[in-house]
Design a protein around this motif. Structure first.
Motif, PDB file in Angstrom:
ATOM      1  N   ARG A  22       0.816  -1.220   0.000  1.00 48.16           N
ATOM      2  CA  ARG A  22       0.000   0.000   0.000  1.00 48.16           C
ATOM      3  C   ARG A  22       0.848   1.266   0.000  1.00 48.16           C
ATOM      4  O   ARG A  22       0.357   2.338  -0.326  1.00 48.16           O
ATOM      5  CB  ARG A  22      -0.900   0.023   1.239  1.00 48.16           C
ATOM      6  CG  ARG A  22      -2.289  -0.465   0.951  1.00 48.16           C
ATOM      7  CD  ARG A  22      -3.184  -0.262   2.129  1.00 48.16           C
ATOM      8  NE  ARG A  22      -3.186  -1.511   2.886  1.00 48.16           N
ATOM      9  CZ  ARG A  22      -3.241  -1.614   4.191  1.00 48.16           C
ATOM     10  NH1 ARG A  22      -3.321  -0.536   4.913  1.00 48.16           N
ATOM     11  NH2 ARG A  22      -3.221  -2.764   4.782  1.00 48.16           N
ATOM     12  N   ARG A  23       2.106   1.172   0.369  1.00 50.70           N
ATOM     13  CA  ARG A  23       2.955   2.346   0.516  1.00 50.70           C
ATOM     14  C   ARG A  23       3.091   3.151  -0.791  1.00 50.70           C
ATOM     15  O   ARG A  23       2.973   4.382  -0.755  1.00 50.70           O
ATOM     16  CB  ARG A  23       4.328   1.947   1.055  1.00 50.70           C
ATOM     17  CG  ARG A  23       5.176   3.180   1.356  1.00 50.70           C
ATOM     18  CD  ARG A  23       6.390   2.899   2.185  1.00 50.70           C
ATOM     19  NE  ARG A  23       5.970   2.570   3.539  1.00 50.70           N
ATOM     20  CZ  ARG A  23       6.505   1.605   4.277  1.00 50.70           C
ATOM     21  NH1 ARG A  23       7.493   0.885   3.803  1.00 50.70           N
ATOM     22  NH2 ARG A  23       6.076   1.358   5.483  1.00 50.70           N
ATOM     23  N   PRO A  24       3.329   2.594  -1.974  1.00 47.72           N
ATOM     24  CA  PRO A  24       3.403   3.416  -3.188  1.00 47.72           C
ATOM     25  C   PRO A  24       2.082   4.141  -3.479  1.00 47.72           C
ATOM     26  O   PRO A  24       2.089   5.269  -3.973  1.00 47.72           O
ATOM     27  CB  PRO A  24       3.728   2.416  -4.296  1.00 47.72           C
ATOM     28  CG  PRO A  24       4.340   1.263  -3.615  1.00 47.72           C
ATOM     29  CD  PRO A  24       3.716   1.216  -2.255  1.00 47.72           C
ATOM     30  N   LEU A  29      -0.638   9.419  -3.620  1.00 40.24           N
ATOM     31  CA  LEU A  29      -1.688  10.347  -3.184  1.00 40.24           C
ATOM     32  C   LEU A  29      -1.097  11.571  -2.506  1.00 40.24           C
ATOM     33  O   LEU A  29      -1.549  12.699  -2.722  1.00 40.24           O
ATOM     34  CB  LEU A  29      -2.657   9.642  -2.229  1.00 40.24           C
ATOM     35  CG  LEU A  29      -3.692   8.737  -2.861  1.00 40.24           C
ATOM     36  CD1 LEU A  29      -4.516   8.055  -1.771  1.00 40.24           C
ATOM     37  CD2 LEU A  29      -4.587   9.510  -3.787  1.00 40.24           C
ATOM     38  N   LEU A  30      -0.075  11.362  -1.690  1.00 37.17           N
ATOM     39  CA  LEU A  30       0.582  12.483  -1.012  1.00 37.17           C
ATOM     40  C   LEU A  30       1.248  13.419  -2.033  1.00 37.17           C
ATOM     41  O   LEU A  30       1.139  14.645  -1.930  1.00 37.17           O
ATOM     42  CB  LEU A  30       1.614  11.966  -0.012  1.00 37.17           C
ATOM     43  CG  LEU A  30       2.350  13.028   0.803  1.00 37.17           C
ATOM     44  CD1 LEU A  30       1.364  13.805   1.661  1.00 37.17           C
ATOM     45  CD2 LEU A  30       3.427  12.402   1.645  1.00 37.17           C
ATOM     46  N   ALA A  31       1.893  12.852  -3.039  1.00 38.55           N
ATOM     47  CA  ALA A  31       2.537  13.671  -4.070  1.00 38.55           C
ATOM     48  C   ALA A  31       1.492  14.465  -4.861  1.00 38.55           C
ATOM     49  O   ALA A  31       1.685  15.656  -5.144  1.00 38.55           O
ATOM     50  CB  ALA A  31       3.353  12.791  -5.011  1.00 38.55           C
ATOM     51  N   ALA A  32       0.372  13.837  -5.211  1.00 39.30           N
ATOM     52  CA  ALA A  32      -0.683  14.543  -5.942  1.00 39.30           C
ATOM     53  C   ALA A  32      -1.272  15.662  -5.086  1.00 39.30           C
ATOM     54  O   ALA A  32      -1.579  16.747  -5.586  1.00 39.30           O
ATOM     55  CB  ALA A  32      -1.775  13.561  -6.361  1.00 39.30           C
ATOM     56  N   GLY A  33      -1.416  15.425  -3.787  1.00 41.25           N
ATOM     57  CA  GLY A  33      -1.925  16.451  -2.887  1.00 41.25           C
ATOM     58  C   GLY A  33      -0.985  17.645  -2.796  1.00 41.25           C
ATOM     59  O   GLY A  33      -1.418  18.794  -2.780  1.00 41.25           O
ATOM     60  N   LEU A  34       0.328  17.386  -2.767  1.00 44.41           N
ATOM     61  CA  LEU A  34       1.298  18.481  -2.714  1.00 44.41           C
ATOM     62  C   LEU A  34       1.302  19.283  -4.014  1.00 44.41           C
ATOM     63  O   LEU A  34       1.423  20.515  -3.989  1.00 44.41           O
ATOM     64  CB  LEU A  34       2.699  17.928  -2.424  1.00 44.41           C
ATOM     65  CG  LEU A  34       2.935  17.442  -0.989  1.00 44.41           C
ATOM     66  CD1 LEU A  34       4.308  16.795  -0.867  1.00 44.41           C
ATOM     67  CD2 LEU A  34       2.795  18.576  -0.006  1.00 44.41           C
ATOM     68  N   VAL A  35       1.148  18.616  -5.149  1.00 46.08           N
ATOM     69  CA  VAL A  35       1.084  19.321  -6.429  1.00 46.08           C
ATOM     70  C   VAL A  35      -0.159  20.206  -6.473  1.00 46.08           C
ATOM     71  O   VAL A  35      -0.109  21.368  -6.885  1.00 46.08           O
ATOM     72  CB  VAL A  35       1.103  18.322  -7.610  1.00 46.08           C
ATOM     73  CG1 VAL A  35       0.749  19.013  -8.912  1.00 46.08           C
ATOM     74  CG2 VAL A  35       2.466  17.665  -7.713  1.00 46.08           C
TER      75      VAL A  35
END
Length: 169
Positions: A22-24, A29-35
């Motif tokens: 589940r980690r990737p 999701l975290l990367a998309a949220g930061l963008v």
């Protein structure tokens, strides 16, 4: 070891445990949220820093030396007024100045008034963009720009009325 039907059922699945699979997904999701956060912050900053219209004042020239299709500034006396147009006389000649919608009604200038007109000279008359009166008061003749404006223009620009709390309107 040879896989037989009995040993295949007892074997544990190979590979990482479920939490690390589940980690990737969580990282993506975290990367998309930061963008998305960066895009929102950039849009907000560009709204606050939207460039305002600015005008550079030019040195006045004589009407006799005006060249077609050029940006000019002329200083003279208002000789005649015709609706949203007026004639300016600087001693070397006379020029018709077109003021657009701002000059409708003939109340923008007064006959005999000294002023400086800045604009675009073409087809034998000046398309006025800026009037500077003798008392230093400057009036833009440009139409308001279209489209959305920056937040600072919305807060401090013309058309913003102060309404007292509890007042109608």
């Amino acid at each position: 070891m040879i896989d037989t039907p009995e040993t295949a059922e007892k074997a544990t699945p190979a590979g990482p445990p479920a939490a690390s699979r589940r980690r990737p997904y969580i990282t993506g999701l975290l990367a998309a949220g930061l963008v998305a956060l960066g895009l929102v912050a950039g849009a907000g900053a560009s709204m606050l820093a939207a460039p305002r219209d600015s005008v550079m004042l030019m040195q006045p020239t004589s009407i006799a030396t005006l060249a077609p299709d050029s940006v000019v500034a002329v200083k003279g006396k208002v000789a005649e007024i015709f609706g949203n147009k007026f004639v300016i006389d600087d001693g070397s000649g006379r020029a018709l100045v077109e003021t657009g919608r701002r000059g409708e009604g003939g109340k923008l200038v007064v006959s005999g008034e000294m002023l400086t007109v800045q604009g675009h000279f073409d087809d034998g008359f000046i398309h006025g963009e800026l009037l500077v009166h003798a008392d230093g008061r400057a009036e833009s003749l440009r139409p308001p720009r279209h489209g959305p404006r920056g937040l600072l223009d919305r807060l401090h620009g013309p058309g913003v009325d102060v309404v007292a709390p509890g007042a109608a309107g």
